[in-house]
Scaffold this motif. Structure first.
Motif, PDB file in Angstrom:
ATOM      1  N   ARG A 242      52.940  32.606  36.068  1.00 43.98           N
ATOM      2  CA  ARG A 242      51.520  32.044  36.210  1.00 43.98           C
ATOM      3  C   ARG A 242      51.352  30.921  35.917  1.00 43.98           C
ATOM      4  NH1 ARG A 242      49.771  37.459  36.238  1.00 43.98           N
ATOM      5  NH2 ARG A 242      48.492  37.458  34.993  1.00 43.98           N
ATOM      6  N   GLN A 243      50.874  30.868  34.302  1.00 40.13           N
ATOM      7  CA  GLN A 243      51.026  29.146  33.470  1.00 40.13           C
ATOM      8  C   GLN A 243      52.403  28.453  33.562  1.00 40.13           C
ATOM      9  OE1 GLN A 243      51.753  30.054  29.295  1.00 40.13           O
ATOM     10  NE2 GLN A 243      49.127  30.500  29.368  1.00 40.13           N
TER      11      GLN A 243
ATOM     12  N   ASN B 177      52.027  27.063  37.465  1.00 34.48           N
ATOM     13  CA  ASN B 177      50.217  26.199  37.747  1.00 34.48           C
ATOM     14  C   ASN B 177      50.794  25.084  37.215  1.00 34.48           C
ATOM     15  OD1 ASN B 177      48.785  27.662  37.933  1.00 34.48           O
ATOM     16  ND2 ASN B 177      47.703  29.297  36.312  1.00 34.48           N
TER      17      ASN B 177
ATOM     18  N   GLY C 166      53.737  24.072  43.406  1.00 30.34           N
ATOM     19  CA  GLY C 166      53.092  25.287  43.343  1.00 30.34           C
ATOM     20  C   GLY C 166      52.289  26.234  44.961  1.00 30.34           C
TER      21      GLY C 166
END
Length: 138
Positions: free
Chosen positions: A95-96, A99, A105
């Motif tokens: 997820r990082q 992002n 994204g």
């Protein structure tokens, strides 16, 4: 008052197998020590700073996701993706990474994996393209 962390060594030009002098030469506005310091204090993942993730794990994660060839994030068995990392940690790092890829994204999972693979380890794409171009044997 600004204090210099203990890993900040003005004489070391190679740390974690990263050629900071080469990066400094490319940036041209910072010394190798400045580049190393900024990476480890400002740009590096918080998970790396906390010690729950290593920079090299990014390559391993992307390699596994790329070879898995999952259609969507729900198809990934996160708990069994990296042998030495929990599924929760792998998902958090994923997820990082997503992002920080900008407009990519909002793309599909497969496209996100490809974008990140191009950034982190382009040799994965070369290997995959070579494999995909082989004729099928029936």
């Amino acid at each position: 008052m600004f204090s210099i962390p203990k890993f900040y060594n003005f004489n070391v030009q190679l740390r974690d197998n990263i050629g900071w002098q080469a990066i400094s030469d490319t940036v041209a506005t910072r010394t190798h020590a400045d580049c190393c310091y900024k990476w480890y204090t400002k740009l590096s993942s918080s998970m790396v700073k906390e010690g729950v993730w290593a920079d090299v794990d990014d390559f391993r994660l992307l390699n596994e996701l790329y070879m898995l060839d999952a259609c969507c994030v729900e198809d990934v068995d996160w708990d069994n993706l990296l042998e030495y990392r929990s599924g929760e940690i792998c998902q958090k790092r994923w997820r990082q990474m997503v992002n920080h890829i900008g407009e990519h994204g909002i793309k599909s999972f497969i496209q996100q994996v490809e974008v990140l693979a191009k950034r982190y380890c382009p040799e994965l794409l070369e290997t995959r393209e070579a494999f995909d171009s082989k004729p099928l044997i029936s």
